[in-house]
Design a protein around this motif. Structure first.
Motif, PDB file in Angstrom:
ATOM      1  N   ALA A 100       0.838  -1.206   0.000  1.00  0.00           N
ATOM      2  CA  ALA A 100       0.000   0.000   0.000  1.00  0.00           C
ATOM      3  C   ALA A 100       0.868   1.249   0.000  1.00  0.00           C
ATOM      4  O   ALA A 100       0.571   2.218  -0.704  1.00  0.00           O
ATOM      5  N   GLU A 101       1.952   1.211   0.749  1.00  0.00           N
ATOM      6  CA  GLU A 101       2.797   2.400   0.878  1.00  0.00           C
ATOM      7  C   GLU A 101       3.512   2.750  -0.421  1.00  0.00           C
ATOM      8  O   GLU A 101       3.853   3.895  -0.658  1.00  0.00           O
ATOM      9  N   ASN A 102       3.751   1.739  -1.258  1.00  0.00           N
ATOM     10  CA  ASN A 102       4.504   1.988  -2.498  1.00  0.00           C
ATOM     11  C   ASN A 102       3.600   2.219  -3.707  1.00  0.00           C
ATOM     12  O   ASN A 102       4.082   2.213  -4.843  1.00  0.00           O
ATOM     13  N   GLY A 103       2.307   2.415  -3.456  1.00  0.00           N
ATOM     14  CA  GLY A 103       1.353   2.534  -4.566  1.00  0.00           C
ATOM     15  C   GLY A 103       1.710   3.606  -5.572  1.00  0.00           C
ATOM     16  O   GLY A 103       1.754   3.353  -6.779  1.00  0.00           O
ATOM     17  N   VAL A 104       2.000   4.803  -5.090  1.00  0.00           N
ATOM     18  CA  VAL A 104       2.294   5.912  -6.008  1.00  0.00           C
ATOM     19  C   VAL A 104       3.563   5.618  -6.807  1.00  0.00           C
ATOM     20  O   VAL A 104       3.613   5.816  -8.020  1.00  0.00           O
ATOM     21  N   GLU A 105       4.588   5.133  -6.094  1.00  0.00           N
ATOM     22  CA  GLU A 105       5.875   4.877  -6.750  1.00  0.00           C
ATOM     23  C   GLU A 105       5.740   3.802  -7.831  1.00  0.00           C
ATOM     24  O   GLU A 105       6.304   3.915  -8.917  1.00  0.00           O
ATOM     25  N   ILE A 106       4.960   2.767  -7.547  1.00  0.00           N
ATOM     26  CA  ILE A 106       4.762   1.709  -8.543  1.00  0.00           C
ATOM     27  C   ILE A 106       3.997   2.260  -9.735  1.00  0.00           C
ATOM     28  O   ILE A 106       4.388   2.057 -10.893  1.00  0.00           O
ATOM     29  N   ARG A 107       2.931   2.986  -9.468  1.00  0.00           N
ATOM     30  CA  ARG A 107       2.119   3.511 -10.579  1.00  0.00           C
ATOM     31  C   ARG A 107       2.908   4.505 -11.424  1.00  0.00           C
ATOM     32  O   ARG A 107       2.624   4.694 -12.600  1.00  0.00           O
ATOM     33  N   GLN A 108       3.900   5.149 -10.810  1.00  0.00           N
ATOM     34  CA  GLN A 108       4.754   6.072 -11.561  1.00  0.00           C
ATOM     35  C   GLN A 108       5.600   5.309 -12.591  1.00  0.00           C
ATOM     36  O   GLN A 108       5.971   5.856 -13.617  1.00  0.00           O
ATOM     37  N   ARG A 109       5.890   4.041 -12.300  1.00  0.00           N
ATOM     38  CA  ARG A 109       6.816   3.289 -13.156  1.00  0.00           C
ATOM     39  C   ARG A 109       6.135   2.352 -14.152  1.00  0.00           C
ATOM     40  O   ARG A 109       6.820   1.723 -14.950  1.00  0.00           O
TER      41      ARG A 109
END
Lengths: 343, 246
Positions: A100-109
């Motif tokens: 959940a915490e890495n959602g933004v970072e993953i979606r950025q990539r």
């Protein structure tokens, strides 16, 4: 907002409140897979969408994800795309642990093209792309948009309203949108669904071009012919993962190599002829003058069979390999799940 | 705000504004409604008898001024109710949720895109009302209105707070609704508390003073902040995509 509130947002939502700046920086080792999925499971109450799914996708690979309706393909894509939280298991997406915490970072990539491209019909093609370029925080959006449209052959339709485009063209705009952010992994969910054969071919040609450029593509599809043409490896999902491998490997795993022999007239003693050839382990005939021979190695067996037939005085019309398609593999596995019933 | 990306927020606002401009029915509805709310106060001001103004001007001009507060309470309902369920019905919600945008950026952007035109039109209507009063109303009436400092301040301060309340409720409904029509109908319920509040003031249950206006403003601000946080929490990606919450 207070930090307490931030914590609430993070715990109740899917981590979108966390920005790239809070995710641990990740460096990619050469050869590091683009996707690592380990025992991933998703349940909605009592219903299991997919269970215990594990596979890896290498960088630059085109990975086909096949399965019947309701097999869990789209749910898997949504889970890896951080839209849905897994019930159990783990995954690493574009080098970042799925959480959940890495959602933004993953979606950025990554970039995901859902089955329906979902374009704003009252905005032009360019305006649609400008919006997503801003959401991805892309620098020099104009050139990115231009390049993306050029790569899907839509540069001349840049100022058209999306509401006026055909389904095939909208699909191409959807592809341009996923290309624009130069993603590490591109998820394409049924990209040719509902398209006529010409539009589907255009989309497949574009995907093929992406493959040449080394883009990692995770392709879910029903269309086995396109998976066979495009994918380096395929996985067949039917709630659980049935198999993973290259189409050729899967054929080899599931089917014996088979030689098809055709003769002008039926052999008088086929058992005697084929039984005398060491490399033929089994044979059967469903029609007069046509024989299927199970062999271990086609290259070794074919000359021996030819010599055996000529020696027996047969008028040989053809000796060839029986090539099983990916469809045969798919049907064999899905049929197995359905208790051997015919589809 | 920590971890808040203003570029993504601005992108949502810009896109929403573009979308409004292209949809004539949205613009027409947005503009006509506040003008309808302007008719009653203007008419009321012009029919005030001169003798009454001299004897009880404040009472006679109070209701028309309070009536103007209905504009920010009612106007944003329809747009706010469309924000999320509209995206879902168009099939644009899932692609949007696959981008790095956070729930707070999405909610704030969508909310601001409704708030900005609402406030522009609300203050525009206020200005028209005061201009009409200054130019055409009897001098005793206009002086009675312009001496209502507390009420005029309340109009300015309470308007965005009332609009924010309506927007928060409209968006909360929009997050949960499965159809635009249902969302828009339920969204109108947001107007009920402000209407009751205005009625209470108008009938004199509570006497409108500057202190009362400030107290209302503070209470509304607290309610708005809480409501927006609740909406942000309701914006669960899984629920929006699948209809079920993880």
């Amino acid at each position: 907002m207070t930090s307490h509130h931030d914590a609430e947002i993070q715990s109740t939502n899917d981590g979108a409140a966390t920005t790239a700046s809070t995710a641990a920086p990740v460096s990619h080792a050469p050869g590091e897979p683009a996707l690592v999925v380990s025992h991933l499971t998703k349940r909605f109450g009592d219903r299991t969408a997919f269970s215990d799914v594990s596979f890896e996708v290498a960088r630059g690979e085109v990975f086909g994800f096949l399965g019947p309706n309701g097999a869990g393909k789209t749910t898997t894509v949504r889970t890896l795309g951080t839209l849905i939280a897994p019930t159990s298991g783990s995954a690493i997406v574009a080098g970042i642990p799925l959480s959940a915490e890495n959602g933004v970072e993953i979606r950025q990539r990554i970039a995901i093209m859902p089955e329906a491209p979902g374009l704003y019909s009252r905005l032009t093609v360019t305006e649609n792309l400008e919006y997503f370029a801003a959401l991805f925080g892309l620098r020099q959006p104009e050139s990115r948009i231009h390049d993306a449209l050029a790569s899907v052959n839509l540069a001349d339709r840049a100022q058209d309203l999306c509401g006026g485009l055909s389904k095939g063209l909208r699909q191409r705009v959807g592809l341009a949108r996923t290309l624009m952010s130069d993603p590490e992994v591109m998820f394409l969910d049924e990209p040719t669904s509902g398209l006529d054969p010409v539009a589907a071919l255009e989309v497949l040609t574009l995907i093929s071009a992406l493959r040449e450029k080394g883009v990692t593509i995770f392709l879910t599809t029903h269309r086995l012919d396109e998976a066979e043409k495009l994918c380096d490896r395929v996985a067949i999902l039917n709630t659980t993962l049935r198999t993973v491998g290259s189409p050729a490997d899967l054929r080899a795993q599931l089917f014996h190599s088979t030689l098809i022999v055709r003769t002008l007239v039926p052999l008088k003693d086929p058992g005697g002829v084929f039984g005398a050839i060491a490399s033929v382990s089994d044979w059967h005939s469903n029609e007069p003058g046509r024989y299927e021979l199970a062999v271990a190695d086609i290259a070794q067996a074919a000359p021996q069979v030819a010599r055996g037939l000529v020696g027996a005085g047969a008028d040989v019309l053809a000796i060839g390999e029986n090539e099983h398609s990916l469809e045969d593999v798919y049907l064999a596995l899905v049929n197995e799940d359905r208790g051997g019933k015919q589809l | 705000m920590k971890n808040f990306n203003y570029a993504r927020f601005s992108a949502v606002v810009k896109k929403e504004m573009r979308d409004y401009r292209r949809k004539r029915s949205i613009v027409v509805t947005m503009v006509i409604l506040p003008f309808l709310f302007l008719i009653e106060p203007v008419v009321a001001i012009f029919v005030v008898p001169s003798t009454s103004v001299v004897t009880g001007a404040k009472t006679y001009v109070l209701l028309p001024i309070l009536y103007l507060l209905l504009i920010p309470s009612v106007m944003p309902n329809m747009l706010a109710a469309f924000t999320v369920v509209g995206e879902r019905e168009q099939g644009t919600l899932e692609p949007l949720l696959t981008t790095p945008i956070s729930q707070r950026e999405f909610i704030a952007g969508k909310g601001a895109a409704v708030l900005i035109p609402t406030m522009a039109l609300t203050y525009g209507i206020y200005a028209l009302f005061l201009l009409a009063t200054e130019l055409f109303a009897k001098s005793v009436v206009s002086s009675a209105i312009f001496t209502q400092g507390a009420l005029l301040v309340a109009l300015i301060v309470l308007a965005p707070l009332l609009a924010s309340w309506s927007i928060a409720v409209g968006m909360a409904v929009s997050v949960r609704a499965t159809e635009i029509r249902v969302a828009q109908q339920l969204g109108t319920l947001a107007s009920i508390p402000p209407v009751i509040l205005i009625l209470i003031l108008a009938v004199g249950v509570i006497h409108p003073t500057l202190s009362v206006a400030l107290i209302f403003a503070l209470v509304l601000l607290a309610i708005d902040v809480r409501a927006i946080r609740i909406v942000a929490r309701m914006m669960n990606r899984e629920r929006l995509v699948t209809g079920t919450k993880s």
